[in-house]
Design a protein around this motif. Structure first.
Motif, PDB file in Angstrom:
ATOM      1  N   ILE A  30      -8.769  16.859  40.138  1.00  0.00           N
ATOM      2  CA  ILE A  30      -9.624  17.106  41.301  1.00  0.00           C
ATOM      3  C   ILE A  30      -9.734  18.609  41.562  1.00  0.00           C
ATOM      4  O   ILE A  30     -10.831  19.143  41.764  1.00  0.00           O
ATOM      5  CB  ILE A  30      -9.067  16.374  42.534  1.00  0.00           C
ATOM      6  CG1 ILE A  30      -9.144  14.855  42.327  1.00  0.00           C
ATOM      7  CG2 ILE A  30      -9.829  16.779  43.795  1.00  0.00           C
ATOM      8  CD1 ILE A  30      -8.421  14.052  43.398  1.00  0.00           C
ATOM      9  N   VAL A  31      -8.571  19.298  41.544  1.00  0.00           N
ATOM     10  CA  VAL A  31      -8.578  20.737  41.787  1.00  0.00           C
ATOM     11  C   VAL A  31      -9.352  21.465  40.695  1.00  0.00           C
ATOM     12  O   VAL A  31     -10.175  22.354  40.964  1.00  0.00           O
ATOM     13  CB  VAL A  31      -7.129  21.268  41.875  1.00  0.00           C
ATOM     14  CG1 VAL A  31      -7.121  22.791  41.961  1.00  0.00           C
ATOM     15  CG2 VAL A  31      -6.430  20.673  43.088  1.00  0.00           C
ATOM     16  N   LYS A  32      -9.098  21.085  39.445  1.00  0.00           N
ATOM     17  CA  LYS A  32      -9.784  21.737  38.331  1.00  0.00           C
ATOM     18  C   LYS A  32     -11.289  21.534  38.417  1.00  0.00           C
ATOM     19  O   LYS A  32     -12.067  22.447  38.132  1.00  0.00           O
ATOM     20  CB  LYS A  32      -9.253  21.204  37.004  1.00  0.00           C
ATOM     21  CG  LYS A  32      -7.852  21.677  36.672  1.00  0.00           C
ATOM     22  CD  LYS A  32      -7.291  20.980  35.444  1.00  0.00           C
ATOM     23  CE  LYS A  32      -8.078  21.288  34.187  1.00  0.00           C
ATOM     24  NZ  LYS A  32      -7.431  20.724  32.986  1.00  0.00           N
ATOM     25  N   GLY A  33     -11.718  20.335  38.815  1.00  0.00           N
ATOM     26  CA  GLY A  33     -13.149  20.081  38.941  1.00  0.00           C
ATOM     27  C   GLY A  33     -13.800  21.001  39.952  1.00  0.00           C
ATOM     28  O   GLY A  33     -14.890  21.532  39.717  1.00  0.00           O
ATOM     29  N   ALA A  34     -13.097  21.207  41.081  1.00  0.00           N
ATOM     30  CA  ALA A  34     -13.641  22.096  42.106  1.00  0.00           C
ATOM     31  C   ALA A  34     -13.697  23.534  41.607  1.00  0.00           C
ATOM     32  O   ALA A  34     -14.703  24.233  41.801  1.00  0.00           O
ATOM     33  CB  ALA A  34     -12.792  22.005  43.371  1.00  0.00           C
ATOM     34  N   ILE A  35     -12.635  24.006  40.947  1.00  0.00           N
ATOM     35  CA  ILE A  35     -12.598  25.381  40.460  1.00  0.00           C
ATOM     36  C   ILE A  35     -13.628  25.609  39.361  1.00  0.00           C
ATOM     37  O   ILE A  35     -14.266  26.673  39.295  1.00  0.00           O
ATOM     38  CB  ILE A  35     -11.186  25.733  39.967  1.00  0.00           C
ATOM     39  CG1 ILE A  35     -10.207  25.743  41.142  1.00  0.00           C
ATOM     40  CG2 ILE A  35     -11.168  27.082  39.267  1.00  0.00           C
ATOM     41  CD1 ILE A  35     -10.543  26.751  42.224  1.00  0.00           C
ATOM     42  N   LEU A  36     -13.817  24.614  38.508  1.00  0.00           N
ATOM     43  CA  LEU A  36     -14.805  24.763  37.440  1.00  0.00           C
ATOM     44  C   LEU A  36     -16.208  24.944  37.997  1.00  0.00           C
ATOM     45  O   LEU A  36     -17.051  25.600  37.386  1.00  0.00           O
ATOM     46  CB  LEU A  36     -14.758  23.550  36.509  1.00  0.00           C
ATOM     47  CG  LEU A  36     -13.533  23.457  35.596  1.00  0.00           C
ATOM     48  CD1 LEU A  36     -13.527  22.134  34.834  1.00  0.00           C
ATOM     49  CD2 LEU A  36     -13.509  24.615  34.617  1.00  0.00           C
ATOM     50  N   GLY A  37     -16.448  24.346  39.168  1.00  0.00           N
ATOM     51  CA  GLY A  37     -17.755  24.492  39.788  1.00  0.00           C
ATOM     52  C   GLY A  37     -17.959  25.826  40.482  1.00  0.00           C
ATOM     53  O   GLY A  37     -19.081  26.159  40.865  1.00  0.00           O
ATOM     54  N   LEU A  38     -16.856  26.592  40.632  1.00  0.00           N
ATOM     55  CA  LEU A  38     -16.924  27.858  41.351  1.00  0.00           C
ATOM     56  C   LEU A  38     -16.694  29.082  40.466  1.00  0.00           C
ATOM     57  O   LEU A  38     -16.943  30.204  40.902  1.00  0.00           O
ATOM     58  CB  LEU A  38     -15.870  27.872  42.476  1.00  0.00           C
ATOM     59  CG  LEU A  38     -16.072  26.863  43.607  1.00  0.00           C
ATOM     60  CD1 LEU A  38     -14.842  26.840  44.503  1.00  0.00           C
ATOM     61  CD2 LEU A  38     -17.319  27.198  44.419  1.00  0.00           C
TER      62      LEU A  38
END
Length: 256
Positions: A30-38
């Motif tokens: 979940i965290v990685k998905g958010a960071i990848l989008g930013l």
């Protein structure tokens, strides 16, 4: 089995590192998905993070969001990231449960346990874990976001445990979030560089009871490694280590 390539792992974790439970893998995704989008990542130096055994990872802390970027990097490097954090954070519904389940270390400010936080970190190192520390203990107060002089806790922990101290330098987090900007968040993928450096050479101080002067010298050596690594990433000359205690009151107020 270890990862055959020393190159940074952008998608999957390096093989041969810490085993991660399924629920922590879900939280990490979940965290990685958010960071990848930013962020658009420029990662390097993962070979400097050992896949097994204790290590103290230190990073230059200059933004509110950069701990998450460092967590992402360390996780993909094959290790289970562990931080000290305020005990009040783990009381937040849902988030607190996730943090405790993921092995983060809550400490009550002002309590006997907080005063003995180095003992808690030493215990983690004795288990063969890695711990992540911001030696300054807070976001840097240096006006241009360079590392400042650190607190001596990291030096004492390193000398007492014998664990290697590995600097992680990062730059670009302010493109995502800046508390001094309105709006604070900017969406869209911003370039972010994270680089692990070779372990700091502390051999001159090992094997003896450290004096106060030794602890200060070791801390400065660690902060200088972070500063010099950041200078390479930024492509700028490294300034002298900033000492917030020598800052004039009006300067301190303007940098808040």
């Amino acid at each position: 089995m270890t990862e055959p390539s020393p190159e940074a792992q952008y998608t999957f974790r390096r093989r041969g590192g810490d085993r991660i439970t399924f629920d922590v893998q879900v939280y990490a995704a979940i965290v990685k998905g958010a960071i990848l989008g930013l962020s658009r990542r420029n990662w390097s130096g993962m070979e400097n993070i050992p896949l097994q055994g204790p290590a103290i990872l230190v990073w230059n802390h200059y933004s509110d969001i950069d701990p998450i970027l460092v967590v992402h990097y360390v996780y993909n490097a094959g290790r289970h990231p562990r931080f000290l954090l305020k005990e009040s954070i783990v009381r937040v519904p849902v988030i607190g449960a996730i943090l405790k389940r993921s092995g983060q270390i809550p400490v009550k400010r002002g309590s006997a346990e907080a005063a003995d936080s180095l003992r808690i970190l030493r215990r983690e190192l004795d288990k063969g874990h890695v711990v992540i520390m911001a030696p300054e203990g807070t976001v840097t107060k240096e006006p241009n976001r360079w590392p400042m002089r650190g607190k001596t806790g990291v030096a004492r922990l390193a000398l007492e445990s014998g664990a290697p101290v590995i600097p992680i330098v990062q730059w670009g987090a302010l493109g995502i979030h800046d508390r001094k900007r309105d709006p604070k968040f900017r969406f869209g993928r911003k370039p972010v560089t994270v680089r692990a450096l070779p372990a700091v050479d502390l051999s001159p101080w090992l094997g003896r009871e450290p004096s106060r002067e030794d602890l200060v010298a070791v801390t400065d050596r660690i902060m200088e490694a972070l500063r010099d690594g950041l200078a390479e990433v930024r492509g700028e000359a490294a300034p002298p280590l900033f000492d917030p205690r020598q800052q004039r009151p009006e300067e301190s107020e303007s940098s808040e």
